[in-house]
Design an enzyme around this catalytic site. Structure first.
Site, short mmCIF file in Angstrom:
data_model
loop_
_atom_site.label_atom_id
_atom_site.label_comp_id
_atom_site.label_asym_id
_atom_site.label_seq_id
_atom_site.Cartn_x
_atom_site.Cartn_y
_atom_site.Cartn_z
N GLU A 160 -13.64 4.52 31.13
CA GLU A 160 -12.61 3.50 31.32
C GLU A 160 -13.19 2.09 31.11
O GLU A 160 -13.11 1.22 31.99
CB GLU A 160 -11.98 3.62 32.70
CG GLU A 160 -11.21 4.92 32.88
CD GLU A 160 -10.51 5.02 34.23
OE1 GLU A 160 -9.56 5.80 34.34
OE2 GLU A 160 -10.93 4.33 35.19
N GLU A 317 -7.65 12.11 31.70
CA GLU A 317 -7.46 12.09 33.15
C GLU A 317 -5.99 11.88 33.48
O GLU A 317 -5.31 11.06 32.86
CB GLU A 317 -8.22 10.92 33.81
CG GLU A 317 -9.71 11.05 33.93
CD GLU A 317 -10.29 9.86 34.71
OE1 GLU A 317 -9.59 9.30 35.58
OE2 GLU A 317 -11.44 9.49 34.44
#
Length: 658
Positions: A160, A317
């Site tokens: 991320e 995710e």
């Protein structure tokens, strides 16, 4: 733009097609005796892949230059022996305490000059040469160690990127920002012209005088802010590329990606610019409570599919149930785990993964749901996970299929998003993505399938293009939109569009600036609305946030709705040959947009592909010749009007017609 590679490596295995299923796996949080139990439960659930090693730097390099790969060898071998692939992470997202203690100069600095200390994650500067030296050395050691391991299906760079360190205002960032500006502007005079530095006596005479837009006693130069956003996205991308260069050098046949965060209001990274640099698009998505929560998930998945150019992508995710980082974290309702997952598949995902496999006992995310919760395998969540694994196995024929384009595009432009929400504007209440989502919801309510596309997309194949709050319009984009309409396309745009060029300089002559002639209208002054203030349109719709005193300048313009009480035009449409250009001057929300959709879509020949009784209740998504019918409601919906379909789609359910 170079698109991502055709498909991830696991889709190119001889004679095998499947949708991958798994999670982030953090075995370092658990004693070794738990690992075998984990793998047994993974096999029961149908797990085929896990992301491994994401936050393991302190374990892999417990002291500078001293590596401990033994535990990672053991778990990768165990996974491989059980037929589970590994998406191996470079564990550079969270530097270990020994590194930050020895080199505190790698820590980010916020806009107010405060150091971002260790204790959470992503406490590193994207532009720090010291951090890069240590991180890339670890990446090289990791790549050499596992270059030939058959379990490694992909590289997962960092994690991320930019989630917590997108904007760093440190001295390292200042040096890198100046270097970036030298590449963008040929001379200091060019920069001064672009930034309008004669305003407030900001003219620079030496590049070393330029700083990031740190805290000041008033609004900071808006073009400086915009360029810093561009630079910050580029700095993170450049860091990703530095890791990728090493991975490709050592393992040229293993695809490399990093997990995007196309979700909610996250916009610090210009993902349309990043998409061509990953071998396959991967995304992390988490729902947020609210009336458009399900539509926002669909919107984000749709955009990911188009960032990938219609090719398959990977959901890296999402959550099985509750998260831990919202003020209140409700659990998902029955059926939502599967519906959320299959909505991503419907929009092109060939991998469905969760954070995380086993719910943590300690740490900040111990209340974040997982595939294997605290309650263990005898839990509703684990049963739902296992059911989903079986469902995905039954959909193996979908793997590798491209998204099927629709007739309508909703355009997303990250630079307009950045510029439109800066300070010193007519209102600070404007939310770019919310307006785009409102149009997407209105189209879903009407049973219209649409594509969410980046602004650089070739629009010629779409009958209707909706470009809400297209605030930043360089001349080349103005010409593209003009040509699109001239060729018979139907453009719809909204308030605060066409206002500035690429330097955030206002187009002169009246608003909507660059689009004024195309739309056949002119606005001299904006009329933003106060909190709680509304305007009523002649078609009964209610506008909020914004209004305008709009003048029609071309007799070809038709007024589709006006402001009640003689307030002038509110929604207009100008015919241009077989095409048209329409303008909506206030925020109407999904319900208000429903009142004007027919006027905008019918001239373009666009209608719903669903029977009337399903429109609004069911979302239709298509991959190849496979149709996904996604129930937008908590109640069963009958499908008798669709030949070959089952009797109904359950509440919060998904029916797949192959």
């Amino acid at each position: 733009m170079r698109l991502p590679r055709e498909a991830p490596a696991w889709l190119r295995r001889a004679g095998e097609k499947r949708i991958e299923f798994g999670a982030d796996y953090n075995p370092e949080q658990w004693p070794r005796e738990v690992w075998a139990e984990d793998v047994r439960a993974m096999r029961e659930a149908g797990v085929t892949i896990v992301s491994l090693g994401i936050f393991s730097w302190a374990r892999l390099e417990p002291a500078e230059g001293r590596y401990d790969f033994g535990w990672l060898d053991e778990i990768i071998d165990l996974l491989h022996a059980n037929g589970i692939l590994v998406d191996l992470a470079t564990p550079t997202a969270s530097p270990p305490p020994w590194l930050t203690t020895k080199h505190p100069e790698i820590l980010p600095v916020d806009r107010e000059g405060r150091t971002v200390w260790p204790g959470a994650r992503q406490h590193w500067r994207p532009t720090s040469p010291v951090f890069r030296e240590h991180a890339l050395r670890l990446v090289r050691a990791l790549a050499n160690r596992y270059a030939n391991h058959p379990a490694v299906a992909a590289w997962h760079v960092n994690n991320e990127l930019g989630c917590h360190n997108a904007h760093d205002y440190s001295d390292d960032a200042a040096v890198a920002f100046r270097r970036w500006l030298r590449r963008r502007y040929a001379t200091l005079d060019d920069l001064n012209a672009a930034w309008g530095t004669d305003f407030w006596s900001q003219r620079y005479t030496d590049a070393d005088q330029i700083l990031p837009p740190r805290y000041a006693n008033g609004p900071v130069n808006p073009t400086q802010q915009l360029d810093f956003k561009r630079f910050s996205s580029d700095a993170l991308k450049e860091y990703y590329l530095a890791e990728r260069r090493i991975l490709r050098e050592i393992t040229p046949d293993v695809p490399v990606t990093t997990n995007f965060m196309v979700a909610g209001d996250i916009n610090d990274m210009n993902y349309p610019d990043w998409a061509s640099e990953v071998d396959f698009v991967a995304n992390d998505h988490y729902t947020r409570p609210g009336p458009q929560s399900r539509d926002e998930l669909s919107f984000s998945a749709n955009l990911c599919g188009n960032l990938a150019g219609g090719r398959p992508w990977f959901l890296m995710e999402h959550s099985t149930s509750a998260v831990n980082w919202q003020p209140v974290n409700p659990a998902k309702l029955p059926g939502e785990l599967a519906r959320d997952s299959l909505t991503h598949v419907a929009h092109g995902a060939d991998g469905v993964c969760f954070f995380q496999w086993r719910q943590s006992r300690a740490g900040a995310e111990k209340y974040h749901s997982a595939m294997l919760p605290h309650a263990g395998t005898s839990s509703a969540i684990f049963r739902a996970v296992t059911d989903l694994g079986a469902r995905l196995r039954s959909l193996s024929g979908v793997a590798g299929l491209r998204r099927t384009p629709s007739q309508v595009a909703v355009v997303v432009d990250y630079e307009s998003w950045w510029a439109a929400e800066q300070d010193s504007h007519p209102t600070d209440r404007l939310r770019y993505r919310q307006e785009a989502l409102d149009w997407y919801t209105a189209l879903l309510d009407a049973g219209i399938r649409s594509d969410v596309v980046p602004v650089h997309t070739d629009l010629s194949g779409y009958r209707v293009v909706v470009a809400p709050i297209l605030h930043l319009v360089p001349d080349a984009l103005r010409q593209r939109l003009t040509d699109y309409v001239a060729a018979g396309g139907h453009l719809v745009t909204t308030y605060f569009s066409g206002i500035v060029d690429e330097n955030d300089h206002a187009w002169l002559g009246g608003y909507p600036g660059a689009l004024r002639d195309l739309l056949g209208i002119r606005v001299e002054e904006f009329a933003p609305l106060l909190d709680g203030e509304t305007v009523t349109l002649t078609n009964g719709a209610t506008g909020t946030l914004w209004s305008e005193w709009l003048e029609v300048t071309d007799p070809a313009v038709k007024i589709l709705a006006g402001y009640a009480g003689g307030g002038g035009p509110a929604v207009t449409r100008r015919e241009v040959g077989a095409g048209s250009a329409a303008y909506v001057s206030t925020r109407l929300g999904p319900q208000g947009l429903a009142a004007i959709l027919d006027d905008l879509l019918t001239p373009a020949g666009v209608g719903s592909e669903l029977p009337p009784e399903l429109r609004g209740k069911v979302e239709l998504a298509i991959r190849g010749d496979v149709r996904f019918l996604i129930n937008r409601t908590p109640h069963p919906v009958g499908l008798s009007a669709l030949p070959g379909a089952p009797a109904k789609v359950p509440g919060r359910g998904v029916v797949v017609l192959q």
